[in-house]
Design an enzyme around this catalytic site. Structure first.
Site, PDB file in Angstrom:
ATOM      1  N   PRO A 143       0.814  -1.217   0.000  1.00 16.67           N
ATOM      2  CA  PRO A 143       0.000   0.000   0.000  1.00 16.67           C
ATOM      3  C   PRO A 143       0.846   1.265   0.000  1.00 16.67           C
ATOM      4  O   PRO A 143       1.806   1.380   0.759  1.00 16.67           O
ATOM      5  CB  PRO A 143      -0.825  -0.116   1.288  1.00 16.67           C
ATOM      6  CG  PRO A 143      -0.171  -1.155   2.107  1.00 16.67           C
ATOM      7  CD  PRO A 143       0.581  -2.049   1.181  1.00 16.67           C
ATOM      8  N   GLU A 144       0.504   2.170  -0.893  1.00 11.12           N
ATOM      9  CA  GLU A 144       1.171   3.468  -0.957  1.00 11.12           C
ATOM     10  C   GLU A 144       0.162   4.528  -0.516  1.00 11.12           C
ATOM     11  O   GLU A 144      -0.933   4.206  -0.071  1.00 11.12           O
ATOM     12  CB  GLU A 144       1.677   3.727  -2.386  1.00 11.12           C
ATOM     13  CG  GLU A 144       2.649   2.638  -2.875  1.00 11.12           C
ATOM     14  CD  GLU A 144       3.188   2.900  -4.284  1.00 11.12           C
ATOM     15  OE1 GLU A 144       3.286   4.080  -4.674  1.00 11.12           O
ATOM     16  OE2 GLU A 144       3.500   1.941  -4.987  1.00 11.12           O
ATOM     17  N   HIS A 193      -4.773 -14.623  10.993  1.00  6.81           N
ATOM     18  CA  HIS A 193      -3.847 -13.483  10.988  1.00  6.81           C
ATOM     19  C   HIS A 193      -4.489 -12.178  11.412  1.00  6.81           C
ATOM     20  O   HIS A 193      -4.053 -11.115  11.007  1.00  6.81           O
ATOM     21  CB  HIS A 193      -3.181 -13.321   9.614  1.00  6.81           C
ATOM     22  CG  HIS A 193      -2.570 -14.572   9.090  1.00  6.81           C
ATOM     23  ND1 HIS A 193      -1.529 -15.202   9.715  1.00  6.81           N
ATOM     24  CD2 HIS A 193      -2.869 -15.329   8.006  1.00  6.81           C
ATOM     25  CE1 HIS A 193      -1.203 -16.283   9.035  1.00  6.81           C
ATOM     26  NE2 HIS A 193      -2.004 -16.387   7.999  1.00  6.81           N
ATOM     27  N   ARG A 235       1.772 -11.397   6.583  1.00  4.96           N
ATOM     28  CA  ARG A 235       3.233 -11.402   6.486  1.00  4.96           C
ATOM     29  C   ARG A 235       3.892 -10.653   7.642  1.00  4.96           C
ATOM     30  O   ARG A 235       5.114 -10.710   7.800  1.00  4.96           O
ATOM     31  CB  ARG A 235       3.668 -10.822   5.142  1.00  4.96           C
ATOM     32  CG  ARG A 235       3.188 -11.696   3.993  1.00  4.96           C
ATOM     33  CD  ARG A 235       3.455 -11.060   2.643  1.00  4.96           C
ATOM     34  NE  ARG A 235       4.885 -10.990   2.335  1.00  4.96           N
ATOM     35  CZ  ARG A 235       5.375 -10.408   1.246  1.00  4.96           C
ATOM     36  NH1 ARG A 235       4.558  -9.845   0.383  1.00  4.96           N
ATOM     37  NH2 ARG A 235       6.669 -10.387   1.037  1.00  4.96           N
TER      38      ARG A 235
END
Ligand SMILES: [Zn+2]
Length: 282
Positions: free
Chosen positions: A2-3, A96, A115
Site C-alpha cells: 500500500p502506498e 492473521h 506477512r
C-alpha cells in the site's frame, strides 16, 4: 504494498466508523508484528474515545482521548476488516487477525497482516511528529508546502536516479514503486535521469504529475471502497488501471497513435521493477 492512495483510502474508511466512537474492547493477539507492540497497548485503547484519524506518509494515526495516538503501518499486505451487525459478528474468525477493536456501536474492526511487515505503535499525541517513524518524513505531496521549488531543493545534489530519489520518504512522503513509475510517466521524465537534474521545467511538471496520479488513485479507491466494504467487510485496496506499471511491451498513451511507441520497457533499479517509455520519458 500500500502506498499513499491506498493508505488514505483505508484511513478514510476507518475514520467513518471510528471517529467519535469509544473502543469498548481491544484485543491484541500477538506481542509483535514487524517489531514489538508497546506494552499495555490493548489496555490503553480499551475505553478510549477515538478523537480523529489522519494519514502521514504511509502511516495512519489515530488520536485517542487520554492523550495517546496509535501509529499504524499496513506493511506489505496488511488490511482492515470491518464487520457490523449481529450475523457478521458470529462469522468464523479470520486467520492473521492481530488486533481486533470493537466499538460502542458493535462495529468490529480487525487488522489482518499475514506477512507481519506492518506495525502498531502507541505514542503520546504531543510527540506524534517527533516519533522515529515520522520525524524524517518529507512533505505531504497533496499539501501546499510541496511545490517545484521545494522538490528541486530536496533533489539538489542527489547523484541517484530520480526513481530512487522519489522512493526516499525524506524527499516526499507516501510514494512507493507503483506511483513513482506512474508519476514519472505522466511528467515524461526518465526514471534513469539524475535526481539533481530534475529542476526548472521538469520539477514544474513533476509536482502536478505526482499530485494528479495520487488524486486519481484516491478517487478510484473511494469509489471501489463504497462498493466493496459492505459484502466482504474488507477495507482494503483495489487494482488500479496503471498507465505503465506492469505493462511491459505495450504501447504507451503518450506516443502518437501508439504505433510509434517502442513499447513500455521494464528495467530493475535498486532491486525493484521500473516501467517507462524510452521515447517519451527523457
Ligand atoms: Zn511510448
Amino acid at each position: 504494498m500500500p502506498e499513499l492512495p491506498e493508505v488514505e483510502t483505508v484511513m478514510r474508511g476507518l475514520a467513518a466508523r471510528l471517529e467519535g466512537r469509544v473502543i469498548r474492547k481491544a484485543e491484541l493477539r500477538r506481542p509483535d508484528l514487524r517489531w514489538a507492540v508497546p506494552a499495555g497497548f490493548a489496555a490503553r485503547l480499551t475505553g478510549a474515545r477515538v478523537e480523529n484519524l489522519r494519514r502521514r506518509g504511509k502511516y495512519i494515526l489515530m488520536r485517542l482521548s487520554g492523550g495517546d495516538s496509535v501509529i499504524l503501518h499496513l506493511g506489505m499486505s496488511g488490511r482492515m476488516n470491518i464487520l457490523a451487525g449481529a450475523p457478521l459478528l458470529a462469522a468464523l474468525p479470520v486467520l492473521h487477525e492481530h488486533l481486533v477493536l470493537t466499538t460502542d456501536q458493535d462495529v468490529r474492526i480487525a487488522f489482518v497482516d499475514p506477512r507481519r511487515f506492518g506495525s502498531l505503535d502507541l505514542v503520546p499525541t504531543a510527540a506524534e511528529n517527533t516519533h522515529r517513524l515520522l520525524a524524517d518524513l518529507g512533505p505531504e505531496p497533496l499539501e501546499p508546502g510541496f511545490d517545484a521549488a521545494a522538490l528541486s531543493a530536496a533533489l539538489d545534489g542527489r547523484r541517484t536516479p530520480i526513481k530512487s530519489a522519489l522512493l526516499d520518504q525524506g524527499v516526499v512522503a507516501g510514494l512507493g514503486n507503483i506511483y513513482v513509475c506512474e508519476a514519472l510517466f505522466r511528467a515524461r521524465i526518465s526514471p534513469l535521469r539524475l535526481a539533481a537534474s530534475v529542476a526548472g521545467a521538469r520539477a514544474q511538471r513533476l509536482v502536478p504529475a505526482i499530485r494528479a496520479t495520487l488524486t486519481e488513485a484516491i478517487a478510484a479507491g473511494g469509489s471501489s471502497l463504497r462498493d466493496y466494504v459492505q459484502p466482504s467487510g474488507e477495507l482494503g485496496y483495489f487494482q488500479h488501471a496503471w498507465k505503465v506499471y506492469g505493462r511491459t511491451g505495450q504501447p504507451c498513451e503518450h506516443c502518437p497513435g501508439g504505433a510509434a511507441c517502442p513499447g513500455i520497457k521494464r528495467i530493475v533499479q535498486s532491486a525493484r521493477s521500473t516501467f517507462y517509455c524510452t521515447r517519451m520519458q527523457r
